[in-house]
Design an enzyme around this catalytic site. Sequence first.
Site, short mmCIF file in Angstrom:
data_model
loop_
_atom_site.label_atom_id
_atom_site.label_comp_id
_atom_site.label_asym_id
_atom_site.label_seq_id
_atom_site.Cartn_x
_atom_site.Cartn_y
_atom_site.Cartn_z
NE ARG A 39 17.19 9.07 5.81
CZ ARG A 39 16.31 8.79 6.77
NH1 ARG A 39 15.04 9.15 6.62
NH2 ARG A 39 16.66 8.16 7.87
CG ASP A 93 8.59 3.10 13.39
OD1 ASP A 93 9.65 3.33 12.78
OD2 ASP A 93 7.47 3.09 12.85
NE ARG A 119 20.35 -2.83 0.89
CZ ARG A 119 21.21 -2.59 -0.09
NH1 ARG A 119 22.02 -3.56 -0.50
NH2 ARG A 119 21.31 -1.40 -0.64
NE ARG A 135 -2.04 1.27 3.68
CZ ARG A 135 -1.66 2.43 4.25
NH1 ARG A 135 -0.49 2.52 4.86
NH2 ARG A 135 -2.44 3.48 4.22
CE1 TYR A 176 13.63 0.29 10.85
CE2 TYR A 176 11.25 0.63 10.87
CZ TYR A 176 12.54 1.14 10.92
OH TYR A 176 12.74 2.49 11.05
CD GLU A 233 20.34 8.45 6.48
OE1 GLU A 233 19.58 7.59 5.96
OE2 GLU A 233 20.08 9.06 7.54
NE ARG A 252 -1.15 11.68 4.98
CZ ARG A 252 -0.24 12.06 5.87
NH1 ARG A 252 0.19 13.33 5.87
NH2 ARG A 252 0.23 11.21 6.76
#
Length: 376
Positions: free
Chosen positions: A287, A362, A256, A179, A360, A312, A183
């Site tokens: 970035r 947050d 990675r 997905r 992973y 990065e 917005r």
Amino acid sequence: MEHYDYLIVGAGLFGCMFAHQARKKGKRCLVIDKRPHLGGNIYCEQIEGINVHKYGAHIFHTNSKEVWDFVNAIVPFNRYTNSPIANYKGRQYNLPFNMNTFYQMWGVLTPEEARQKIEEQKADALAQMRAAGVTEPRNLEEQALILIGKDIYETLIKGYTEKQWGRRCTDLPAFIIKRLPVRFVHDNNYFNDKYQGIPIGGYNRLINGLLDGVETRTNADFFDNRPQWEAMADKMVYTGAIDAYYNYKFGKLDWRTVRFEEEVLDMPNYQGNAVMNFTERTVPYTRIIEHKHFEMFGDEVYACPKTVISREYSTEYQTGMEPYYTVNDARNNALAAQYHALAAQERDVIFGGRLAEYKYYDMAPIVEKVLKFDMI
């Protein structure tokens, strides 16, 4: 020899949270880390009066008031809102995809115009797949094209994703991008979470607060003298790589990693934003982070005459590097499941965090998980 209730291997967020909660319950903990500092990947170094995120940008965000109140009781958080910019061939686009992005891409002014443009491109991509006899997306590229269309995919997704994973989008599985947030409002806030910010004074203050009253040792590698460390406590919390814990019994998991190129610039404001993604494939870095924008707003930026940026570079993991992102393909998922089955049989070892769980995370889910932990 000193003896503890818990030996905690790794001073990242999971280990520090566990130590904090265990100490509140009267447990004696020792936290060790092979690095010369505490905090794991949220560690900051102050350079030119700026808190530099040494292992990549970390932005705390959550919908949980309990989690938000907990971390703010340790250190107050500021009002930072993550609003990254994408740079493609010198043109800038707002992220996530919203009405500002669509205006920058096509010049459309209304949500209906933007929706129509996207639906036309999605229909074209779907028709091409069906003409080729393809009923379901076979790879990330086909999945993205039927989700968002050609223009946004080729400008803002394709190059960045290929740099991030080191593989062509046609060679990446479709499930990676099931997905895409779209917005049809003018909203550049990347996260939908109710609470968001950065600790005032940097993440070291959060770590120091969590570890207040807890014994810690840095430059202490668990694997250098494993039997001695294990003998020092009744139980262990292990936050390192799970395959390393079992001496790679089934083989090595893939990761990675990221290489950082840090630079101090003799100017107060380099790019005007904390996070700028470079989505063109030929630009080698993914970035640039300009760290002062995490904690300095408006004219505060110009009160500090210098700035610090980090470029990065996403790369393949090699032994000795810091593992960052899991590679959740069929091989690695099966391998991780074998290690998790071994871990489930351990009576006196708790495995937690992204390395030990091969998952992973947050930051907020880590805090929430330990707050609800019933094994302490």
